[in-house]
Design a protein around this motif. Structure first.
Motif, PDB file in Angstrom:
ATOM      1  N   VAL A   6     -20.642  30.356  20.228  1.00 16.41           N
ATOM      2  CA  VAL A   6     -19.997  28.410  20.319  1.00 16.41           C
ATOM      3  C   VAL A   6     -20.136  27.957  18.489  1.00 16.41           C
ATOM      4  O   VAL A   6     -21.207  28.380  17.848  1.00 16.41           O
ATOM      5  CB  VAL A   6     -20.996  27.862  20.740  1.00 16.41           C
ATOM      6  N   ILE A   7     -18.563  28.042  18.187  1.00  9.91           N
ATOM      7  CA  ILE A   7     -19.196  27.403  16.735  1.00  9.91           C
ATOM      8  C   ILE A   7     -18.547  26.097  16.827  1.00  9.91           C
ATOM      9  O   ILE A   7     -17.105  25.583  16.789  1.00  9.91           O
ATOM     10  CB  ILE A   7     -17.432  28.271  16.194  1.00  9.91           C
ATOM     11  N   ASP A   8     -19.210  24.609  15.982  1.00 11.17           N
ATOM     12  CA  ASP A   8     -18.890  23.122  15.642  1.00 11.17           C
ATOM     13  C   ASP A   8     -18.314  23.140  14.855  1.00 11.17           C
ATOM     14  O   ASP A   8     -17.908  24.059  14.102  1.00 11.17           O
ATOM     15  CB  ASP A   8     -20.460  22.532  15.237  1.00 11.17           C
ATOM     16  N   ALA A   9     -16.770  22.440  14.852  1.00 14.28           N
ATOM     17  CA  ALA A   9     -16.022  22.201  13.289  1.00 14.28           C
ATOM     18  C   ALA A   9     -15.706  20.520  13.601  1.00 14.28           C
ATOM     19  O   ALA A   9     -15.584  19.944  14.597  1.00 14.28           O
ATOM     20  CB  ALA A   9     -15.278  23.194  13.930  1.00 14.28           C
ATOM     21  N   LEU A  10     -15.367  20.017  12.430  1.00 13.93           N
ATOM     22  CA  LEU A  10     -14.754  18.653  12.325  1.00 13.93           C
ATOM     23  C   LEU A  10     -13.560  18.940  12.808  1.00 13.93           C
ATOM     24  O   LEU A  10     -12.993  18.508  13.496  1.00 13.93           O
ATOM     25  CB  LEU A  10     -14.707  18.480  10.966  1.00 13.93           C
ATOM     26  N   ASP A  11     -12.442  20.056  12.154  1.00 14.70           N
ATOM     27  CA  ASP A  11     -11.219  20.302  12.665  1.00 14.70           C
ATOM     28  C   ASP A  11     -11.510  21.335  13.936  1.00 14.70           C
ATOM     29  O   ASP A  11     -10.554  23.015  13.462  1.00 14.70           O
ATOM     30  CB  ASP A  11     -10.218  20.937  11.424  1.00 14.70           C
ATOM     31  N   VAL A  12     -11.347  20.869  14.710  1.00 15.28           N
ATOM     32  CA  VAL A  12     -11.325  22.385  15.823  1.00 15.28           C
ATOM     33  C   VAL A  12      -9.911  23.381  15.725  1.00 15.28           C
ATOM     34  O   VAL A  12      -9.830  24.585  15.258  1.00 15.28           O
ATOM     35  CB  VAL A  12     -11.773  21.879  17.520  1.00 15.28           C
ATOM     36  N   PRO A  13      -8.773  23.090  15.682  1.00 14.49           N
ATOM     37  CA  PRO A  13      -7.789  23.809  15.507  1.00 14.49           C
ATOM     38  C   PRO A  13      -7.401  25.044  14.693  1.00 14.49           C
ATOM     39  O   PRO A  13      -6.841  26.027  14.870  1.00 14.49           O
ATOM     40  CB  PRO A  13      -6.254  23.265  16.121  1.00 14.49           C
ATOM     41  N   ARG A  14      -8.017  24.105  13.713  1.00 15.77           N
ATOM     42  CA  ARG A  14      -7.632  24.975  11.957  1.00 15.77           C
ATOM     43  C   ARG A  14      -8.888  25.995  12.496  1.00 15.77           C
ATOM     44  O   ARG A  14      -8.702  27.434  12.011  1.00 15.77           O
ATOM     45  CB  ARG A  14      -8.496  23.635  10.813  1.00 15.77           C
ATOM     46  N   VAL A  15     -10.361  25.079  12.806  1.00 12.07           N
ATOM     47  CA  VAL A  15     -11.429  26.567  12.656  1.00 12.07           C
ATOM     48  C   VAL A  15     -10.903  28.019  13.654  1.00 12.07           C
ATOM     49  O   VAL A  15     -11.087  28.929  13.793  1.00 12.07           O
ATOM     50  CB  VAL A  15     -12.536  26.162  12.702  1.00 12.07           C
ATOM     51  N   GLU A  16     -10.565  27.586  14.620  1.00 13.06           N
ATOM     52  CA  GLU A  16     -10.282  28.353  15.705  1.00 13.06           C
ATOM     53  C   GLU A  16      -9.334  29.187  15.468  1.00 13.06           C
ATOM     54  O   GLU A  16      -8.996  30.416  15.391  1.00 13.06           O
ATOM     55  CB  GLU A  16      -9.592  26.769  16.994  1.00 13.06           C
ATOM     56  N   GLY A  17      -8.028  28.339  14.745  1.00 13.51           N
ATOM     57  CA  GLY A  17      -6.911  29.606  14.398  1.00 13.51           C
ATOM     58  C   GLY A  17      -7.530  30.753  12.858  1.00 13.51           C
ATOM     59  O   GLY A  17      -6.867  31.907  12.947  1.00 13.51           O
ATOM     60  N   PHE A  18      -8.254  29.991  12.515  1.00 16.70           N
ATOM     61  CA  PHE A  18      -8.984  30.960  11.309  1.00 16.70           C
ATOM     62  C   PHE A  18     -10.034  31.888  12.655  1.00 16.70           C
ATOM     63  O   PHE A  18      -9.669  33.085  11.766  1.00 16.70           O
ATOM     64  CB  PHE A  18      -9.955  30.198  10.404  1.00 16.70           C
ATOM     65  N   TRP A  19     -10.180  31.727  12.987  1.00 14.62           N
ATOM     66  CA  TRP A  19     -11.385  32.811  13.659  1.00 14.62           C
ATOM     67  C   TRP A  19     -10.454  33.685  14.198  1.00 14.62           C
ATOM     68  O   TRP A  19     -10.740  34.973  14.412  1.00 14.62           O
ATOM     69  CB  TRP A  19     -12.412  32.173  13.989  1.00 14.62           C
ATOM     70  N   ARG A  20      -9.026  33.053  15.111  1.00 19.00           N
ATOM     71  CA  ARG A  20      -8.382  34.314  15.173  1.00 19.00           C
ATOM     72  C   ARG A  20      -8.090  35.219  15.522  1.00 19.00           C
ATOM     73  O   ARG A  20      -8.082  36.135  15.424  1.00 19.00           O
ATOM     74  CB  ARG A  20      -7.810  33.292  16.611  1.00 19.00           C
ATOM     75  N   GLU A  21      -7.012  34.431  13.494  1.00 22.79           N
ATOM     76  CA  GLU A  21      -6.743  35.526  12.896  1.00 22.79           C
ATOM     77  C   GLU A  21      -7.807  36.723  12.317  1.00 22.79           C
ATOM     78  O   GLU A  21      -7.376  37.882  11.426  1.00 22.79           O
ATOM     79  CB  GLU A  21      -5.782  34.617  11.655  1.00 22.79           C
ATOM     80  N   ALA A  22      -9.223  36.053  11.562  1.00 18.56           N
ATOM     81  CA  ALA A  22      -9.829  36.683  10.512  1.00 18.56           C
ATOM     82  C   ALA A  22     -10.385  38.003  11.594  1.00 18.56           C
ATOM     83  O   ALA A  22     -10.658  39.013  11.133  1.00 18.56           O
ATOM     84  CB  ALA A  22     -10.773  35.479  10.931  1.00 18.56           C
ATOM     85  N   THR A  23     -10.886  37.626  13.151  1.00 18.54           N
ATOM     86  CA  THR A  23     -11.363  39.235  14.040  1.00 18.54           C
ATOM     87  C   THR A  23      -9.865  39.390  14.336  1.00 18.54           C
ATOM     88  O   THR A  23     -10.439  40.191  15.330  1.00 18.54           O
ATOM     89  CB  THR A  23     -11.988  38.302  15.088  1.00 18.54           C
ATOM     90  N   ARG A  24      -8.601  39.499  14.364  1.00 18.19           N
ATOM     91  CA  ARG A  24      -7.064  39.454  14.641  1.00 18.19           C
ATOM     92  C   ARG A  24      -7.572  39.844  16.372  1.00 18.19           C
ATOM     93  O   ARG A  24      -7.367  40.586  16.757  1.00 18.19           O
ATOM     94  CB  ARG A  24      -7.064  41.178  14.246  1.00 18.19           C
ATOM     95  N   GLY A  25      -8.057  39.045  16.361  1.00  9.68           N
ATOM     96  CA  GLY A  25      -8.310  38.776  18.209  1.00  9.68           C
ATOM     97  C   GLY A  25      -8.960  40.219  18.869  1.00  9.68           C
ATOM     98  O   GLY A  25      -9.713  40.042  19.738  1.00  9.68           O
ATOM     99  N   ARG A  26      -9.715  40.697  18.108  1.00  9.96           N
ATOM    100  CA  ARG A  26     -10.673  41.704  18.149  1.00  9.96           C
ATOM    101  C   ARG A  26     -12.408  41.444  18.099  1.00  9.96           C
ATOM    102  O   ARG A  26     -13.027  41.319  17.299  1.00  9.96           O
ATOM    103  CB  ARG A  26     -10.587  43.223  16.740  1.00  9.96           C
ATOM    104  N   THR A  27     -13.042  41.316  19.174  1.00  6.80           N
ATOM    105  CA  THR A  27     -14.119  40.032  19.783  1.00  6.80           C
ATOM    106  C   THR A  27     -15.819  41.221  20.485  1.00  6.80           C
ATOM    107  O   THR A  27     -15.955  40.641  20.684  1.00  6.80           O
ATOM    108  CB  THR A  27     -14.167  38.848  20.611  1.00  6.80           C
TER     109      THR A  27
END
Length: 197
Positions: A6-27
């Motif tokens: 779980v990651i807290d974020a002020l701008d949830v869509p931005r941070v969620e999008g960042f991590w989706r791209e950062a991990t390339r969906g490989r978690t």
């Protein structure tokens, strides 16, 4: 069983999008879930952070992450064989270079790192082995690495130094546990974690 972060974020869509791209969906099967933060990240190192594999072209991977909105971060790491970055809201993470011990993939999430003080090592290892249900253990001078099974690409890494516990952790582990009611709990070192149905 450990099922997510779980990651807290002020701008949830931005941070969620960042991590989706950062991990390339490989978690490694872990779910990344994002909650609305009560305020901005305090100016201190998180007690839980994520490690990504840089792969053979780690310099290009760092450049890609910077282009996605990451920034270089200095947490006092000195000259180390990995790069410390922060996501768009300042949450630190590492990009591990080829040959880093324990890395079993060329991209994506490869480690979830929890600060554990040396004095708490045995207690925390026993606690998280039981809660995470990850039993493939590697014990080293620097700490402990747990995996769901010996071939899992993602490890739960626990070791010092432990950042001081000041306020609620912005990144938290999430587990499923049939014998525990859903909610937020703390481990023996005071780190919050979530139990989901």
């Amino acid at each position: 069983m450990l099922t997510g972060i779980v990651i807290d974020a002020l701008d949830v869509p931005r941070v969620e999008g960042f991590w989706r791209e950062a991990t390339r969906g490989r978690t490694g099967g872990l779910r990344l879930r994002f909650d609305r933060a009560a305020g901005p990240k305090p100016a201190r190192k998180n007690r839980l952070h994520l490690d990504l594999a840089g792969g053979p072209r780690w310099e290009d991977e760092v450049a890609r992450l910077l282009a996605l909105g990451a920034a270089r971060a200095d947490i006092g790491q000195g000259d180390v064989p990995w790069d410390v970055l922060a996501d768009p809201e300042g949450n630190e993470f590492c990009v591990l270079r080829p040959g880093h011990p324990g890395v079993r993939a060329d991209s994506g999430l490869v480690a979830v790192c929890l600060d554990v003080a040396e004095d708490d090592r045995d207690t925390q290892t026993a606690f998280w082995r039981a809660r995470a249900d990850w039993h493939a253990v590697e014990s080293h001078d620097w700490g402990v690495r747990l995996r769901r099974d010996p071939t899992s690409p993602v490890a739960l890494v626990m070791g010092p130094p432990a950042a001081p516990k000041e306020g609620r952790n912005r990144l938290r582990l999430e587990i499923t546990h049939g014998d525990t009611a859903p909610g937020e709990y703390t481990d023996p070192a005071g780190n919050e974690f979530h139990v989901v149905a």
